[in-house]
Design a protein around this motif. Structure first.
Motif, PDB file in Angstrom:
ATOM      1  N   GLN A  32       0.827  -1.212   0.000  1.00  0.00           N
ATOM      2  CA  GLN A  32       0.000   0.000   0.000  1.00  0.00           C
ATOM      3  C   GLN A  32       0.861   1.262   0.000  1.00  0.00           C
ATOM      4  OE1 GLN A  32      -3.359  -0.059  -0.095  1.00  0.00           O
ATOM      5  NE2 GLN A  32      -3.413   2.167  -0.206  1.00  0.00           N
ATOM      6  N   CYS A  34       1.579   5.005   0.790  1.00  0.00           N
ATOM      7  CA  CYS A  34       1.034   5.925   1.789  1.00  0.00           C
ATOM      8  C   CYS A  34       1.723   7.274   1.654  1.00  0.00           C
ATOM      9  CB  CYS A  34       1.263   5.371   3.191  1.00  0.00           C
ATOM     10  SG  CYS A  34       0.511   3.768   3.477  1.00  0.00           S
ATOM     11  N   GLU A  52      -2.206  10.222   4.741  1.00  0.00           N
ATOM     12  CA  GLU A  52      -3.511  10.720   4.307  1.00  0.00           C
ATOM     13  C   GLU A  52      -4.642   9.789   4.723  1.00  0.00           C
ATOM     14  OE1 GLU A  52      -3.030  11.313   0.104  1.00  0.00           O
ATOM     15  OE2 GLU A  52      -2.305  13.367   0.400  1.00  0.00           O
ATOM     16  N   SER A  53      -4.349   8.497   4.861  1.00  0.00           N
ATOM     17  CA  SER A  53      -5.353   7.514   5.256  1.00  0.00           C
ATOM     18  C   SER A  53      -5.665   7.571   6.751  1.00  0.00           C
ATOM     19  CB  SER A  53      -4.869   6.107   4.902  1.00  0.00           C
ATOM     20  OG  SER A  53      -3.676   5.822   5.613  1.00  0.00           O
ATOM     21  N   GLU A  55      -3.474   6.654   9.113  1.00  0.00           N
ATOM     22  CA  GLU A  55      -2.588   5.736   9.829  1.00  0.00           C
ATOM     23  C   GLU A  55      -1.340   6.475  10.304  1.00  0.00           C
ATOM     24  OE1 GLU A  55      -2.509   3.334   6.367  1.00  0.00           O
ATOM     25  OE2 GLU A  55      -3.456   1.659   7.418  1.00  0.00           O
TER      26      GLU A  55
END
Length: 87
Positions: A32, A34, A52-53, A55
């Motif tokens: 993924q 990120c 941005e997610s 996390e």
């Protein structure tokens, strides 16, 4: 390795540490990608990255990661002339 990006920017893969990480760097974690949205300084030279997610990732001062960084074409730090010239 650098690659051409249609937006007028160059993308380069670079090695980053807690001292060199910047907002907008893209770090692949697992499979993924990120993008770094915020940075928090921690004691001992460490940094906590917020993606941005939403996390979080904590980078120790000795942590080294590979990131994709966008660089503007004509960036003065790379020795290119400025975009505006005084006449």
């Amino acid at each position: 390795m650098s690659t051409w990006v249609p937006s007028g920017a160059m993308a380069a893969t670079i090695e980053i540490t807690a001292a060199t990480v910047r907002l907008g760097d893209v770090i692949q974690i697992g499979s993924q990608p990120c993008r770094v949205a915020d940075l928090f300084h921690l004691p001992g030279g460490a940094k906590r990255l917020r993606f941005e997610s939403g996390e979080l990732l904590t980078m120790h001062s000795r942590t080294r990661l590979i990131a994709l960084r966008m660089q503007r074409v004509g960036d003065q730090r790379r020795g290119f002339p400025p975009s505006r010239h005084r006449r």
